[in-house]
Design a protein around this motif. Structure first.
Motif, PDB file in Angstrom:
ATOM      1  N   UNK A 636       0.824  -1.208   0.000  1.00 20.10           N
ATOM      2  CA  UNK A 636       0.000   0.000   0.000  1.00 20.10           C
ATOM      3  C   UNK A 636       0.860   1.260   0.000  1.00 20.10           C
ATOM      4  N   UNK A 637       2.172   1.090  -0.108  1.00 21.70           N
ATOM      5  CA  UNK A 637       3.096   2.213  -0.210  1.00 21.70           C
ATOM      6  C   UNK A 637       3.582   2.339  -1.648  1.00 21.70           C
ATOM      7  N   UNK A 638       3.678   3.547  -2.144  1.00 16.33           N
ATOM      8  CA  UNK A 638       4.243   3.780  -3.466  1.00 16.33           C
ATOM      9  C   UNK A 638       5.756   3.603  -3.416  1.00 16.33           C
ATOM     10  N   UNK A 639       6.393   3.271  -4.549  1.00 17.87           N
ATOM     11  CA  UNK A 639       7.857   3.233  -4.587  1.00 17.87           C
ATOM     12  C   UNK A 639       8.444   4.570  -4.142  1.00 17.87           C
ATOM     13  N   UNK A 640       9.660   4.526  -3.605  1.00 15.73           N
ATOM     14  CA  UNK A 640      10.272   5.698  -2.962  1.00 15.73           C
ATOM     15  C   UNK A 640      10.320   6.926  -3.864  1.00 15.73           C
ATOM     16  N   UNK A 641      10.594   6.737  -5.149  1.00 12.79           N
ATOM     17  CA  UNK A 641      10.730   7.905  -6.021  1.00 12.79           C
ATOM     18  C   UNK A 641       9.438   8.710  -6.090  1.00 12.79           C
ATOM     19  N   UNK A 642       8.297   8.014  -5.983  1.00 17.54           N
ATOM     20  CA  UNK A 642       7.024   8.713  -6.037  1.00 17.54           C
ATOM     21  C   UNK A 642       6.629   9.267  -4.669  1.00 17.54           C
ATOM     22  N   UNK A 643       7.252   8.760  -3.619  1.00 19.57           N
ATOM     23  CA  UNK A 643       7.005   9.307  -2.283  1.00 19.57           C
ATOM     24  C   UNK A 643       7.732  10.636  -2.118  1.00 19.57           C
ATOM     25  N   UNK A 644       8.651  10.912  -3.032  1.00 16.36           N
ATOM     26  CA  UNK A 644       9.331  12.209  -3.052  1.00 16.36           C
ATOM     27  C   UNK A 644       8.714  13.100  -4.136  1.00 16.36           C
ATOM     28  N   UNK A 645       8.775  12.647  -5.375  1.00 20.50           N
ATOM     29  CA  UNK A 645       8.289  13.472  -6.483  1.00 20.50           C
ATOM     30  C   UNK A 645       6.797  13.749  -6.394  1.00 20.50           C
ATOM     31  N   UNK A 646       6.030  12.766  -5.905  1.00 23.23           N
ATOM     32  CA  UNK A 646       4.578  12.929  -5.841  1.00 23.23           C
ATOM     33  C   UNK A 646       4.134  14.072  -4.955  1.00 23.23           C
ATOM     34  N   UNK A 647       4.429  14.011  -3.653  1.00 23.15           N
ATOM     35  CA  UNK A 647       3.955  15.096  -2.780  1.00 23.15           C
ATOM     36  C   UNK A 647       4.598  16.448  -3.079  1.00 23.15           C
ATOM     37  N   UNK A 648       5.903  16.446  -3.406  1.00 18.73           N
ATOM     38  CA  UNK A 648       6.579  17.726  -3.638  1.00 18.73           C
ATOM     39  C   UNK A 648       5.987  18.464  -4.835  1.00 18.73           C
ATOM     40  N   UNK A 649       5.535  17.724  -5.842  1.00 19.28           N
ATOM     41  CA  UNK A 649       4.978  18.374  -7.034  1.00 19.28           C
ATOM     42  C   UNK A 649       3.690  19.132  -6.732  1.00 19.28           C
ATOM     43  N   UNK A 650       3.111  18.915  -5.545  1.00 20.26           N
ATOM     44  CA  UNK A 650       1.878  19.597  -5.151  1.00 20.26           C
ATOM     45  C   UNK A 650       2.121  20.833  -4.291  1.00 20.26           C
ATOM     46  N   UNK A 651       3.380  21.125  -3.950  1.00 18.21           N
ATOM     47  CA  UNK A 651       3.678  22.166  -2.962  1.00 18.21           C
ATOM     48  C   UNK A 651       4.231  23.429  -3.628  1.00 18.21           C
ATOM     49  N   UNK A 652       3.516  24.544  -3.550  1.00 17.41           N
ATOM     50  CA  UNK A 652       3.951  25.786  -4.208  1.00 17.41           C
ATOM     51  C   UNK A 652       5.347  26.230  -3.781  1.00 17.41           C
ATOM     52  N   UNK A 653       5.665  26.089  -2.477  1.00 17.77           N
ATOM     53  CA  UNK A 653       6.983  26.522  -1.990  1.00 17.77           C
ATOM     54  C   UNK A 653       8.112  25.704  -2.616  1.00 17.77           C
ATOM     55  N   UNK A 654       7.841  24.446  -2.903  1.00 19.24           N
ATOM     56  CA  UNK A 654       8.837  23.624  -3.597  1.00 19.24           C
ATOM     57  C   UNK A 654       9.016  24.120  -5.024  1.00 19.24           C
ATOM     58  N   UNK A 655       7.926  24.425  -5.694  1.00 16.90           N
ATOM     59  CA  UNK A 655       7.995  24.956  -7.060  1.00 16.90           C
ATOM     60  C   UNK A 655       8.850  26.221  -7.093  1.00 16.90           C
ATOM     61  N   UNK A 656       8.619  27.095  -6.117  1.00 15.94           N
ATOM     62  CA  UNK A 656       9.356  28.352  -6.071  1.00 15.94           C
ATOM     63  C   UNK A 656      10.827  28.128  -5.767  1.00 15.94           C
ATOM     64  N   UNK A 657      11.122  27.258  -4.824  1.00 14.31           N
ATOM     65  CA  UNK A 657      12.504  27.008  -4.391  1.00 14.31           C
ATOM     66  C   UNK A 657      13.365  26.446  -5.508  1.00 14.31           C
ATOM     67  N   UNK A 658      12.813  25.547  -6.301  1.00 14.74           N
ATOM     68  CA  UNK A 658      13.607  24.899  -7.353  1.00 14.74           C
ATOM     69  C   UNK A 658      13.162  25.309  -8.760  1.00 14.74           C
ATOM     70  N   UNK A 659      12.447  26.446  -8.828  1.00 20.47           N
ATOM     71  CA  UNK A 659      12.096  27.060 -10.108  1.00 20.47           C
ATOM     72  C   UNK A 659      11.374  26.083 -11.039  1.00 20.47           C
ATOM     73  N   UNK A 660      10.352  25.405 -10.486  1.00 16.60           N
ATOM     74  CA  UNK A 660       9.558  24.473 -11.277  1.00 16.60           C
ATOM     75  C   UNK A 660       8.561  25.272 -12.114  1.00 16.60           C
ATOM     76  N   UNK A 661       8.648  25.146 -13.431  1.00 17.96           N
ATOM     77  CA  UNK A 661       7.810  25.912 -14.342  1.00 17.96           C
ATOM     78  C   UNK A 661       6.960  24.990 -15.221  1.00 17.96           C
ATOM     79  N   UNK A 662       5.902  25.521 -15.852  1.00 16.00           N
ATOM     80  CA  UNK A 662       5.140  24.718 -16.815  1.00 16.00           C
ATOM     81  C   UNK A 662       6.080  24.128 -17.861  1.00 16.00           C
ATOM     82  N   UNK A 663       5.891  22.855 -18.132  1.00 12.01           N
ATOM     83  CA  UNK A 663       6.783  22.160 -19.054  1.00 12.01           C
ATOM     84  C   UNK A 663       7.784  21.285 -18.333  1.00 12.01           C
ATOM     85  N   UNK A 664       8.055  21.595 -17.056  1.00 11.92           N
ATOM     86  CA  UNK A 664       8.940  20.750 -16.250  1.00 11.92           C
ATOM     87  C   UNK A 664       8.197  19.481 -15.864  1.00 11.92           C
TER      88      UNK A 664
END
Length: 677
Positions: A636-664
């Protein structure tokens, strides 16, 4: 609960006061060296944060994965090994903790004696199976195997009533499958088909090793596969097991008898150790209806063969070399991609710890746990709870009546942190150096007896479900409690120094306390009230909004894949919700620290960068393809890579910190971004 064995190690020295001179502070920061700077964090933060470490530390041939969990497990194994060896060398008083630990470990290390004994430790139990001649003796023997830890035919246990958490109830659920999950018996992809074929070969070989002739073993292996496939056919899928209401079917014993007329449950319960019972909880009634038919449709000889297989499969790892190696070949190599066995000392240490961890834990906290660990863990946990309350109060999608109940439930969450205030009494367990298998069996029998004793008694809410040296944590909805064992205070790479708050709140705050508290408000935990009872405390409108939000996270994770297998978004949603809530709560608590407020840079990294890299470090796990495939099918746990990329992709502060833009690749548009807690 973090079944990936969530491990966090903070320091092997005192946490309360640590002084380091300038020479000591000149260290290489893991957050820097773990990175792979050839990877763009906007595309794959998991490999950016951890890829440098993966390149330098390939997965050992004896493991299915490598990373932070393996590092810490190795550390704890060495510590437990020291405890075991010292106990084995001591001239300990018979019946003492040292004698039990030392003799258990010594019996496991004596491979000559184990090989000489062969399958004789199971001789009496095989004789019971051979004596089966009719349905009553079959049921009696199935019950006997359950007392030995074998899940023959079905699963049975004593646990809290979901709708009356103060009461322990008799619980029956689906089980009896050598491959564990039903999908292994039906999926048609080439990998799963090969696993089924290898499983039949494995069962045949194991039957040969316990004395059957090849042609007989081949016939019996096919019979076992047919029987298990029929059990699997009536078993629910992984995602269907997540609905606590659908898997709660309370009935009288008489009613249970009426849907399974071939099974006398009054008789069977007595054989299971229950003298008198009026009612039971049946998780999946359709499974028991099918099992009832199979009692008669399969011959007594078919059932005897199945029971022998079930018994030897349960104890294979503790028997002679040929059986142990064959067990490893299928369950570790075929299913997990592991090429070579761990060293014997490590296997025996892990089993000694698993069986006598209650005794080992008492030594562990005295000899290896940094002073002040429990207090520091509680401090972080309470800070996380405080920010959780602040977040709930500000939710724009939840009404005030539901907020009030959510806040009350949050305030009532019990935090079991560090180690228990009282230890279980294992004095009645007899351990000697004569038989490793018999020692494992003795502990298993004791555990079963302790479980049975709980029936009819009030629930002991002080009881722990983990040892202080266990790299894991859990939320128990029936007790509305979280448990964070002591070793969660440790983080590799920061030995001899206090990690900065970004590390503390990224790992211990976010992926541990924040994660476990959020389980109280995930798709399952949210259905239990402050007392741990399955009881709807939501308004209809709020519940509708909540389910719309959780569906978004199901949709998000269902798109992630490893090879040709996609993550089961329904089955993993509880852990994915907990990961998302955890990383957010850890971040909110970190924002209140001096380090964050002063915008202090460490190793050239801003507070925000350090926090999100620390969260990435918490799930630094590189797994082989076989294990990832197995995990997607059974966990019932996702593989580790998605336990990082999954939640972080939903967090605005993460987007701002690492300059995540449309197309990334890490970009999640606002319309799909998941915001729950």
């Amino acid at each position: 609960m973090k079944l990936l064995q969530r491990i966090t190690i903070l320091s092997l020295t005192t946490l309360s006061i640590i002084s380091c001179d300038k020479k000591e502070t000149a260290f290489v920061d893991p957050l820097l060296t773990n990175r792979d700077t050839t990877i763009n964090p906007t595309d794959d933060f998991f490999h950016y944060a951890n890829g440098g470490w993966f390149k330098k530390h390939p997965i050992p041939s004896s493991e299915r994965s490598n990373g932070i969990f393996r590092m810490i497990q190795d550390t704890i194994n060495n510590q437990v090994k020291s405890i075991c060896e010292k106990s084995a060398e001591a001239n300990a008083e018979k019946g003492s903790n040292k004698q039990k630990i030392g003799d258990f470990y010594a019996s496991g290390m004596d491979s000559l004696a184990i090989n000489k004994l062969g399958i004789s430790p199971l001789k009496n139990d095989f004789a019971k199976i051979d004596a089966v001649k009719d349905v009553p003796s079959l049921l009696k023997t199935i019950a006997h195997l359950h007392t030995l830890g074998a899940s023959a035919g079905f699963s049975f246990y004593v646990y809290q009533d979901d709708k009356n958490s103060a009461k322990n109830m008799l619980q029956f659920s689906q089980g009896g499958l050598g491959l564990g999950q039903r999908d292994y018996y039906f999926n048609t992809d080439s990998e799963t088909v090969n696993i089924r074929n290898e499983y039949v070969k494995h069962v045949q070989k194991m039957l040969e090793l316990i004395g059957e002739k090849p042609e007989v073993a081949a016939k019996n292996a096919s019979s076992i596969m047919k029987l298990e496939t029929e059990l699997a056919k009536s078993s629910r899928k992984l995602e269907a097991l997540r609905d606590p209401n659908a898997n709660y079917n309370k009935m009288s014993v008489a009613a249970f008898n009426s849907i399974t007329p071939n099974i006398d449950w009054n008789f069977t319960l007595k054989e299971l150790g229950i003298a008198k019972a009026d009612s039971v909880i049946v998780g999946q009634p359709e499974f028991y209806k099918a099992f009832n038919g199979m009692i008669k449709s399969y011959t007594i000889e078919d059932w005897k063969t199945y029971l022998k297989w079930n018994l030897v499969n349960t104890y294979a790892a503790y028997l002679n070399k040929e059986i142990e190696n064959q067990n490893f070949k299928f369950y570790s190599t075929v299913l997990g991609g592991v090429k070579t066995q761990k060293p014997r000392w490590k296997r025996v240490v892990e089993q000694t710890n698993g069986s006598l961890g209650e005794l080992i834990g008492q030594v562990y906290i005295e000899e290896y746990l940094p002073k002040g660990s429990k207090e520091k863990l509680l401090e972080i946990g309470n800070n996380i709870r405080d920010v959780y309350a602040e977040r709930i109060k500000k939710l724009d999608w939840m009404s005030e009546p539901t907020k009030k109940k959510a806040l009350y439930k949050l305030s009532k969450i019990v935090m079991k942190v560090g180690y228990p205030d009282k230890w279980k009494d294992l004095s009645s367990i007899a351990i000697d150096r004569n038989s490793y298998c018999k020692n494992v069996m003795a502990v298993t029998k004791w555990e079963y007896s302790e479980m049975i004793k709980k029936y009819g008694k009030p629930v002991d809410r002080t009881e722990w479900g983990m040892f202080p040296q266990t790299y894991n944590a859990y939320y128990n909805p029936s007790n509305n409690e979280i448990c964070v064992p002591a070793c969660n205070i440790l983080v590799p790479g920061y030995e001899g120094r206090m990690p900065d708050d970004a590390i503390l709140y990224g790992i211990i705050g976010g992926s541990t306390f924040g994660h476990e508290i959020t389980h109280g408000f995930d798709d399952q935990g949210s259905q239990y009230d402050d007392k741990g009872n399955l009881n709807n405390w939501w308004t209809a409108e709020d519940l509708k909004k909540f389910k719309q939000k959780t569906q978004l996270i199901v949709n998000q994770y269902s798109k992630y894949n490893v090879g040709d297998k996609f993550v089961n978004g329904d089955a993993t949603q509880g852990e994915n919700i907990a990961d998302l809530g955890g990383v957010i709560m850890g971040y909110e608590a970190f924002k209140k620290t001096k380090q964050y407020k002063s915008n202090e840079k460490i190793s050239g990294l801003s507070p925000d960068q350090r926090y999100f890299l620390a969260y990435g470090y918490a799930w630094m796990v590189n797994a082989n393809k076989e294990y990832l495939s197995q995990q997607i099918m059974t966990d019932v746990h996702s593989p580790a890579q998605f336990r990082i990329n999954g939640p972080l992709s939903n967090i605005p502060e993460f987007h701002k910190t690492f300059n995540i833009k449309p197309g990334s690749k890490m970009y999640q548009p606002d319309s799909l971004r998941v915001v729950i807690w």
